[in-house]
Motif scaffolding. Structure first.
Motif, PDB file in Angstrom:
ATOM      1  N   VAL A  36       0.724  -1.266   0.293  1.00  0.00           N
ATOM      2  CA  VAL A  36       0.276   0.472   0.313  1.00  0.00           C
ATOM      3  C   VAL A  36       0.705   0.987   0.044  1.00  0.00           C
ATOM      4  O   VAL A  36       1.607   1.918   0.897  1.00  0.00           O
ATOM      5  CB  VAL A  36      -1.109  -0.137   1.455  1.00  0.00           C
ATOM      6  N   CYS A  38       1.066   5.678  -0.524  1.00  0.00           N
ATOM      7  CA  CYS A  38       0.522   6.776  -0.622  1.00  0.00           C
ATOM      8  C   CYS A  38       0.713   7.552  -0.899  1.00  0.00           C
ATOM      9  O   CYS A  38       2.413   8.129  -0.339  1.00  0.00           O
ATOM     10  CB  CYS A  38      -0.319   7.186   1.485  1.00  0.00           C
ATOM     11  N   LEU A 193     -13.131   5.187   4.132  1.00  0.00           N
ATOM     12  CA  LEU A 193     -11.705   4.418   4.439  1.00  0.00           C
ATOM     13  C   LEU A 193     -11.552   3.970   5.203  1.00  0.00           C
ATOM     14  O   LEU A 193     -10.823   2.732   5.436  1.00  0.00           O
ATOM     15  CB  LEU A 193     -10.702   5.840   5.610  1.00  0.00           C
ATOM     16  N   SER A 194     -12.803   2.641   6.059  1.00  0.00           N
ATOM     17  CA  SER A 194     -13.156   2.202   6.536  1.00  0.00           C
ATOM     18  C   SER A 194     -12.793   0.584   5.481  1.00  0.00           C
ATOM     19  O   SER A 194     -12.322  -0.385   5.451  1.00  0.00           O
ATOM     20  CB  SER A 194     -14.002   1.325   7.348  1.00  0.00           C
ATOM     21  N   LYS A 197      -8.902   0.247   4.005  1.00  0.00           N
ATOM     22  CA  LYS A 197      -8.152  -0.368   4.923  1.00  0.00           C
ATOM     23  C   LYS A 197      -8.759  -1.633   5.183  1.00  0.00           C
ATOM     24  O   LYS A 197      -7.591  -2.802   5.142  1.00  0.00           O
ATOM     25  CB  LYS A 197      -8.902   0.146   6.572  1.00  0.00           C
ATOM     26  N   SER A 198      -9.700  -2.184   5.078  1.00  0.00           N
ATOM     27  CA  SER A 198     -10.246  -3.710   4.730  1.00  0.00           C
ATOM     28  C   SER A 198      -9.266  -4.487   3.552  1.00  0.00           C
ATOM     29  O   SER A 198      -8.548  -5.755   3.769  1.00  0.00           O
ATOM     30  CB  SER A 198     -11.740  -3.921   5.023  1.00  0.00           C
ATOM     31  N   ALA A 200      -6.408  -3.410   2.380  1.00  0.00           N
ATOM     32  CA  ALA A 200      -5.402  -3.255   2.316  1.00  0.00           C
ATOM     33  C   ALA A 200      -4.802  -4.200   3.251  1.00  0.00           C
ATOM     34  O   ALA A 200      -4.549  -5.172   3.189  1.00  0.00           O
ATOM     35  CB  ALA A 200      -4.435  -1.923   2.861  1.00  0.00           C
ATOM     36  N   GLN A 201      -6.183  -5.179   4.108  1.00  0.00           N
ATOM     37  CA  GLN A 201      -5.391  -5.832   5.299  1.00  0.00           C
ATOM     38  C   GLN A 201      -5.939  -7.149   4.912  1.00  0.00           C
ATOM     39  O   GLN A 201      -5.292  -8.495   4.866  1.00  0.00           O
ATOM     40  CB  GLN A 201      -6.159  -5.935   6.518  1.00  0.00           C
ATOM     41  N   ASN A 214      -3.479  10.198   8.518  1.00  0.00           N
ATOM     42  CA  ASN A 214      -4.016   9.847   9.208  1.00  0.00           C
ATOM     43  C   ASN A 214      -3.813   8.282   8.708  1.00  0.00           C
ATOM     44  O   ASN A 214      -3.705   7.110   8.870  1.00  0.00           O
ATOM     45  CB  ASN A 214      -5.203   9.864  10.275  1.00  0.00           C
ATOM     46  N   PHE A 215      -4.809   7.874   7.711  1.00  0.00           N
ATOM     47  CA  PHE A 215      -4.619   6.597   7.059  1.00  0.00           C
ATOM     48  C   PHE A 215      -3.219   6.220   6.512  1.00  0.00           C
ATOM     49  O   PHE A 215      -2.892   5.685   5.924  1.00  0.00           O
ATOM     50  CB  PHE A 215      -5.865   7.119   5.276  1.00  0.00           C
ATOM     51  N   ASP A 218      -1.404   4.857   9.008  1.00  0.00           N
ATOM     52  CA  ASP A 218      -1.441   3.727  10.197  1.00  0.00           C
ATOM     53  C   ASP A 218      -1.858   2.973   8.875  1.00  0.00           C
ATOM     54  O   ASP A 218      -1.865   1.545   8.665  1.00  0.00           O
ATOM     55  CB  ASP A 218      -3.039   4.389  10.712  1.00  0.00           C
ATOM     56  N   VAL A 219      -2.543   3.149   7.898  1.00  0.00           N
ATOM     57  CA  VAL A 219      -2.294   1.679   6.297  1.00  0.00           C
ATOM     58  C   VAL A 219      -0.712   1.358   5.365  1.00  0.00           C
ATOM     59  O   VAL A 219      -0.993   0.416   5.318  1.00  0.00           O
ATOM     60  CB  VAL A 219      -3.801   2.163   5.500  1.00  0.00           C
TER      61      VAL A 219
END
Length: 257
Positions: A36, A38, A193-194, A197-198, A200-201, A214-215, A218-219
């Motif tokens: 990921v 950014c 964003l949620s 994030k999923s 990416a996970q 923040n994204f 954190d990600v």
């Protein structure tokens, strides 16, 4: 294997009576499998133009673009000297999904109809299979109850989640996000964003142009800072956000954090 690689990408916009605007200046970047990345930076830095050049929405003037280690474009003076057969370019670019700032949904189509069009016409799925896949994806982005809703009946955050599901319906190996939350009201940003994030996970390779620091912190596995058409700094989020090495990066982060 790298999923995306660019070498010395250059792009200049020409407008009648105006000074040519050089928006990309020898931009080189590699995105590895399941990584990921950014891209951050001020407006006008060339972030979106760079992203759009990867799937040929913008034609570059010079440089090389690789998808999954395959050289797709090798441009000199605005001409592609590689001359790869068109069907090979299309096949490779189908592995790249993209989510735009402004959703770009068909307003006269329901959520599920927006999702099934490309898989049916491009991937040649049957309508039954396309609808089944679409239902799974709408459930995945939290919109299982909105299959028959039209875009006008959805909030901005819901429309963007439909747009993400639509891109995923083509089963891409790489997802590009061009400031996917910039058109949203602040209270709707979190739901988009949620979903990201999923993804990416789940191991999706992602290249994200974003103002959501923040994204990125954190990600992201890697953060890229662009300024005036160039990459000035690349690094791990912890290093970039706590101790950037470039003065312009530091100045930008101080202004937005």
């Amino acid at each position: 294997m790298s999923m995306i690689k660019t070498v010395d990408i250059c792009k200049t916009f020409h407008s009648n009576g105006r000074t040519p605007l050089e928006v990309l200046k020898k931009v080189s970047l590699t995105v590895e499998q399941k990584e990921v990345v950014c891209i951050i930076g001020p407006s006008g830095a060339g972030k979106s133009t760079f992203l759009r050049s990867l799937n040929r929405l913008e034609k570059i003037d010079s440089g090389k673009i690789y998808i999954e280690d395959k050289l797709l474009f090798d441009c000199v003076d605005g001409a592609d000297i590689l001359k790869l057969p068109h069907h090979e370019q299309v096949k490779a670019l189908l592995e790249v999904g993209m989510v735009f700032q402004n959703f770009n949904l068909f307003p006269h189509k329901t959520a599920i109809e927006n999702l099934i069009l490309s898989p049916m016409h491009v991937r040649k799925l049957s309508e039954e299979d396309a609808r089944e896949r679409a239902r799974v994806l709408l459930d995945r982005v939290g919109l299982a109850d909105k299959t028959d809703a039209y875009p006008s009946q959805l909030s901005g955050g819901q429309q963007q989640r439909v747009a993400i599901a639509r891109a995923l319906a083509m089963e891409p190996k790489i997802m590009l996000f061009d400031e996917p939350t910039s058109a949203l009201d602040p209270e709707l940003v979190g739901e988009v964003l949620s979903v990201m994030k999923s993804l990416a996970q789940g191991g999706m390779t992602m290249l994200v142009v974003t103002h959501e620091m923040n994204f990125a912190r954190d990600v992201a596995d890697k953060v890229v800072f662009m300024f005036e058409g160039s990459i000035l700094e690349t690094g791990h989020p912890k290093d970039m956000f706590t101790n950037p090495s470039n003065d312009r990066t530091r100045q930008f982060l101080q202004s937005v954090l």
